[in-house]
Each structure stands twice: as C-alpha cells, then as structure tokens.
Design a protein around this motif. Sequence first.
Motif, PDB file in Angstrom:
ATOM      1  N   ASP A  28       2.120  -0.678  -8.633  1.00 23.86           N
ATOM      2  CA  ASP A  28       0.761  -0.474  -8.330  1.00 23.86           C
ATOM      3  C   ASP A  28       0.358   0.911  -8.724  1.00 23.86           C
TER       4      ASP A  28
ATOM      5  N   ASP B 147      -3.431  -3.432 -14.539  1.00 16.86           N
ATOM      6  CA  ASP B 147      -2.819  -4.748 -14.919  1.00 16.86           C
ATOM      7  C   ASP B 147      -1.745  -4.366 -15.926  1.00 16.86           C
TER       8      ASP B 147
ATOM      9  N   ARG C 222       5.849  -3.354 -12.959  1.00 16.11           N
ATOM     10  CA  ARG C 222       5.837  -3.815 -11.739  1.00 16.11           C
ATOM     11  C   ARG C 222       5.736  -2.919 -10.749  1.00 16.11           C
TER      12      ARG C 222
ATOM     13  N   ARG D  46       1.142  -2.858 -13.925  1.00 13.21           N
ATOM     14  CA  ARG D  46       1.621  -3.826 -13.056  1.00 13.21           C
ATOM     15  C   ARG D  46       2.481  -4.859 -14.081  1.00 13.21           C
TER      16      ARG D  46
ATOM     17  N   TYR E 247       4.549   3.265  -5.940  1.00  8.01           N
ATOM     18  CA  TYR E 247       3.208   3.265  -6.248  1.00  8.01           C
ATOM     19  C   TYR E 247       2.857   4.749  -6.873  1.00  8.01           C
TER      20      TYR E 247
ATOM     21  N   ASP F  58       6.318 -12.945  -8.992  1.00  9.19           N
ATOM     22  CA  ASP F  58       5.642 -11.750  -8.464  1.00  9.19           C
ATOM     23  C   ASP F  58       6.689 -10.621  -8.045  1.00  9.19           C
ATOM     24  N   LYS F  59       6.005  -9.538  -7.488  1.00  9.93           N
ATOM     25  CA  LYS F  59       7.049  -8.616  -7.147  1.00  9.93           C
ATOM     26  C   LYS F  59       7.858  -8.709  -5.759  1.00  9.93           C
TER      27      LYS F  59
ATOM     28  N   GLU G  43      -4.071  -7.582  -4.889  1.00 14.18           N
ATOM     29  CA  GLU G  43      -3.566  -8.682  -5.149  1.00 14.18           C
ATOM     30  C   GLU G  43      -4.305  -9.814  -4.673  1.00 14.18           C
TER      31      GLU G  43
END
Length: 323
Positions: free
Chosen positions: A295, A286, A293, A289, A261, A13-14, A320
């Motif tokens: 939001d 999705d 990666r 992301r 973002y 994950d990020k 998340e």
Amino acid sequence: MCLRSVSRLSHLDKECIIMQREQYGVLVCLAGVLCNLVLFATKLAIALAVNSAAVFSDAFNNLSDAGASLALAAGFYVAGKEPDQRHPFGYGRVEYIAGLVVACLIIITGLGVGKFALERFLEPQPVDVNPFVVCGLACTIVAKFLMSLFYRQANKAIQSTAIQAGATDNFSDAVVTGVTLLSFTITGFTVFPVDAAIGVAVAGVILFAGIKTARDALGHLLGRMETPGIEQQIRGIVLATEGIEGMHGLTVHDYGPFRKYASAHIELAASMKFPEVHTAVEQAIDSVRQILRMDIVLLPEPLDATSENFLPPLAFRHQESSR
C-alpha cells in the motif's frame, strides 16, 4: 498444506498470502524443533560416551537451535494474525521480536558452551573414540545438510530472513561437526587439547551467529533503511503512470514481512483538473499494489505553485473497502 512460491500467488489478496506464509513458517519451524532435539540427544549421548568437550558443545548448539526454532514458530503464529482495531498494520513485527529472542538464546548458549570448553582446555581429559562414535557423528552431519536444503526450499516459498538464517545455520552446524570429527583424528597424535580447543571454537561460532541475529532483528525493529532496489521499483512504477511528472520524499515503513507501506510526494502538471489528478493517483496506487503487494499514500503537488490552477495538497489512499 502445500504453499507455492509467493510470487505466483497473484490471484490471492495480501492477507491470504500472509496467513498461508505464517502457517507454512510454523510447520517448518516445528520440523526444525523435532530434528534438532533428536540431534541434541544423539550428540549428547556421544559426548558422554567419549568424554568430548567438542561434541558436548556441538550438542548444546543443537539444543539452542531447537529453542530458536520454537521461538520462531511462536513468532510466525502471532505474526499471521489479521490486523485489528488496536493494531491496524497487523502483527508482522512479532517475527522480528521472535528473532531477537532467538538471538538471546543463542548468545546464552554460546557463553555456557564456551565456559565448559575453556575449563576442559585448562584441565584436559582423555577422549575415547571408537568407530560407532565416528559413524554417529557422520550421520548427524548428513542430517544437518539435509535440514539446510529443507530450509532453503522453504525460504524459496515464503521468503523469510529467519528461515534463510536457519538454512545458513544448519549448514554451519554440519561444517562444525565435520571439524569436530576431524579433531578426533588429530587427538591421537598430539598432547595438545585439540578437542577442548575445537569446543572453544564452536562456542565462538555460536556467539557470532547470536550477535549477527540480534543485529538483524534490532535493525528491523528500530527501522533501518530499505534496500535501494525497492525504492527504485516504486519510483519506476509511479513515474510510469500517465500524468505524474516527478516524485520525491519517498519513505517505506516496515511493519513486518509483506506488511510494508510507503508514502511519497508526486508532482503533476498544475493545469490538471481534480478528476484527472484523482485518476492518476489511483492508477499509481493500484499499480504499486498489484506489482509489489504494497500500500502507498501519495501526496500530489503541482509543478507550478504560482499557477492560477494551483491544487492544494490532498492525500489519496486506496482503501480495500472501496473495492
């Protein structure tokens, strides 16, 4: 710790990517501190031995590089902290603040070195050159080239503008030292204070690097325009989602490396029902992301606002915690 290229870490994950990136950045910067301190001590000893303003300037250039690397290491360490209640977007911008501190250190060093070299230019002093000095400077040139390669390889792994700048700076230092070494050859054939002139030139290079670093850091802190490539990628991903017909008002917010973002308005057919709109928005979020990666907040709007099926603007954001 072995860190592979960020682009290959799709299974993490990020936040995990960011933590590993910052840890690796700290190690790279601390290695830079150690190497630059060794080079500073070596060049300072040579400068005192041969009474050279150019080598003296070059030595303090390495000292400023050591201070810059130390500041960047601190910046990487703080930037790697996880987001908390007071800072929900993380501490990524600390890396930019560290870059600004580095720029100030470089500029101060450049001014000091320039003052010393200018005094030597106005009141020249003889320079004593011997084979041991030449060999010592040649070794420092090789060391700087190797450091430049090391930083370039590190930048491939963590994709940091600060590390990339360090690679360029190390290469420039090697060139500057090479020019200094060349000046020793010319000094014996002219009464012109070549050594002091090279020292002034080195100071100019240091000041230029400091101003450029400050400009880049301030650009990130003040919020500069993102590169068109990122916006085009986001548009392509979102518009490829079934049901989304248009997109406008895209804005990308930079909270530090890998902490970007985005927000935008998307247009959907007014005939779509709420569950269909929700599915399309979630799918687009999705996709952004997973690929970038990043939001993103999407605000759906109907293509035909006069339709009886008009949908009021609703913001959807993938959380998340919902996973």
